[in-house]
Write an enzyme that holds these catalytic residues in place. Structure first.
Site, PDB file in Angstrom:
ATOM      1  CB  SER A  50      -7.006 -23.459 -45.697  1.00 24.11           C
ATOM      2  OG  SER A  50      -8.413 -23.318 -45.562  1.00 24.11           O
ATOM      3  CB  THR A 167      -9.657 -20.708 -51.724  1.00 23.18           C
ATOM      4  OG1 THR A 167      -8.505 -21.368 -52.182  1.00 23.18           O
ATOM      5  CG2 THR A 167      -9.644 -19.257 -52.083  1.00 23.18           C
ATOM      6  CB  THR A 185      -6.185 -19.490 -50.136  1.00 25.56           C
ATOM      7  OG1 THR A 185      -5.982 -20.799 -49.626  1.00 25.56           O
ATOM      8  CG2 THR A 185      -5.204 -19.266 -51.278  1.00 25.56           C
ATOM      9  NE  ARG A 195       0.114 -25.105 -54.823  1.00 28.69           N
ATOM     10  CZ  ARG A 195      -1.138 -24.762 -54.559  1.00 28.69           C
ATOM     11  NH1 ARG A 195      -1.405 -23.767 -53.744  1.00 28.69           N
ATOM     12  NH2 ARG A 195      -2.138 -25.407 -55.110  1.00 28.69           N
ATOM     13  CB  VAL A 196       1.631 -19.338 -56.705  1.00 33.74           C
ATOM     14  CG1 VAL A 196       0.375 -18.510 -56.885  1.00 33.74           C
ATOM     15  CG2 VAL A 196       2.684 -18.532 -55.950  1.00 33.74           C
ATOM     16  N   GLY A 197      -0.994 -21.366 -56.071  1.00 38.08           N
ATOM     17  CA  GLY A 197      -2.146 -22.053 -56.651  1.00 38.08           C
ATOM     18  C   GLY A 197      -2.997 -21.127 -57.507  1.00 38.08           C
ATOM     19  CG  ASP A 198      -7.153 -21.923 -57.465  1.00 37.08           C
ATOM     20  OD1 ASP A 198      -6.499 -22.461 -56.541  1.00 37.08           O
ATOM     21  OD2 ASP A 198      -8.360 -21.640 -57.364  1.00 37.08           O
ATOM     22  CB  THR A 218     -12.459 -23.680 -53.394  1.00 39.34           C
ATOM     23  OG1 THR A 218     -11.759 -24.050 -52.206  1.00 39.34           O
ATOM     24  CG2 THR A 218     -13.724 -24.511 -53.502  1.00 39.34           C
ATOM     25  N   GLY A 219     -10.086 -25.683 -54.004  1.00 40.87           N
ATOM     26  CA  GLY A 219      -9.553 -27.039 -54.137  1.00 40.87           C
ATOM     27  C   GLY A 219      -8.143 -26.997 -54.689  1.00 40.87           C
ATOM     28  N   GLY A 221      -5.376 -26.167 -56.602  1.00 37.81           N
ATOM     29  CA  GLY A 221      -5.251 -25.054 -57.532  1.00 37.81           C
ATOM     30  C   GLY A 221      -4.617 -25.416 -58.857  1.00 37.81           C
TER      31      GLY A 221
HETATM   32  N1  GLY Z   1      -7.151 -23.364 -54.117  1.00 37.26           N
HETATM   33  C1  GLY Z   1      -6.067 -22.892 -53.370  1.00 37.26           C
HETATM   34  C2  GLY Z   1      -4.771 -23.359 -53.805  1.00 37.26           C
HETATM   35  O1  GLY Z   1      -4.668 -24.358 -54.511  1.00 37.26           O
HETATM   36  O2  GLY Z   1      -3.780 -22.761 -53.426  1.00 37.26           O
END
Ligand code: GLY
Length: 311
Positions: A50, A167, A185, A195-198, A218-219, A221
């Site tokens: 990941s 991440t 990540t 899609r983009v996370g945190d 982490t987790g 996002g």
């Molecule tokens: N924490 C990484 C993501 O959600 O992309």
């Protein structure tokens, strides 16, 4: 003189913590050490699926990477999102910080910036990642040209825990007492394209301020973005909370936000480091979050406290 310290997410954070500690021992600033730690995980194909090349791709089989960096001394920061074919997105995020007046570059344009900056384009796929992707999408394997799988329905099918890492977020304090952070990540496995996370969002996946502390998430996002997670943790520390209390509060806020929408809380975790060198971490239920703590030349894995909904 302050002791150099590093904390990093998940068991693979040990790789990051060892590299960052070495960098700090050489007298490097906190941000350089955090980036060295994150890059060590990007380079270690054996320890993760990941982060970096060889990670699990999106629903269409494309691997796109996200990263950001932040300097607690100056609040300088940089980030890239949805970038393909660049092996070290965290180094590219640093370049955005150092060579542009912007904070975040995305997609094709981030790749063009990388080329301008002399980063090579490389092949990000490993045979293991391709094999796993095909196994998860038997329709595509059996019927070449079949329609792509249905869009992801969100967090309900996402499994993140100590066996399905996410991440790598690295937080450091250098010998001058300054803080730095980096995270990198591939985002959620089998995410919707685009899609983009945190992780590349300053204030969500990472925040660092020498005057208050540094925090990372982490987790899932989406849940971290929803509460501006890392910024929230840092602001709690600015208000006098310990890193541990601040991370617990952030998990409670994730739980409460899920409650307001009538869904189960997603699996997320936060970790934090304050200017005095105190560390803390917490996670929502069933996340089984471990993080690496490096100081005094040693790195150990610590189990974070789980915060169940309704507490
Ligand atoms: N924490 C990484 C993501 O959600 O992309």
């Amino acid at each position: 003189m302050p002791d150099p310290i590093v904390i990093a997410t998940w068991p693979f954070g040990k790789v990051a913590a060892e590299a960052a500690l070495k960098s700090l021992a050489n007298g490097d600033p906190a941000l350089d050490a955090a980036i060295a730690g994150a890059q060590a995980v990007e380079d270690d194909y054996s320890c993760r699926t990941s982060v970096g090349f060889g990670s699990l791709p999106d629903r269409l089989g494309r691997l796109t990477l996200d990263a950001c960096v932040m300097d607690g001394k100056t609040l300088a920061c940089g980030a890239v999102a949805g970038v393909e074919h660049i092996k070290h997105p965290v180094a590219l995020a640093r370049r955005v910080m150092d060579r542009t007046t912007h904070v975040l570059l995305v997609g094709e344009a981030a790749k063009w910036f990388a080329l301008q900056q002399g980063f090579p384009l490389e092949v990000p796929y490993t045979s293991d990642a391709i094999k796993e992707w095909l196994e998860k999408h038997p329709d595509l394997k059996q019927r070449p040209g079949a329609n792509p799988p249905a869009p992801c329905d969100g967090a309900s099918e996402i499994n993140i825990d100590a066996d399905h890492h996410d991440t790598v977020t690295v937080l450091t304090r250098d010998a001058k007492g300054s803080l730095g952070g980096a995270c990198t990540t591939s985002g959620l496995a089998y995410k919707l394209p685009g899609r983009v996370g945190d992780s590349p969002i300053i204030g969500a996946g990472l925040y660092a301020d020498d005057l208050a502390g540094a925090a990372g998430g982490t987790g899932v996002g989406e849940e971290i973005i929803r509460i501006a997670g890392s910024s929230y943790v840092v602001e709690l520390m600015r208000g006098g909370r310990s890193p541990q209390e601040a991370c617990v509060r952030a998990c409670e806020r994730v739980n409460a936000s899920a409650g307001r929408r009538g869904v189960h809380p997603a699996r997320v975790a936060f970790l934090a480091l304050d200017p005095k060198g105190n560390v803390g971490a917490a996670c929502t239920a069933k996340t089984n979050f471990q993080y690496a703590v490096g100081r005094g030349g040693k790195v150990e894995l610590v189990q974070a406290k789980e915060i169940a909904a309704g507490m």
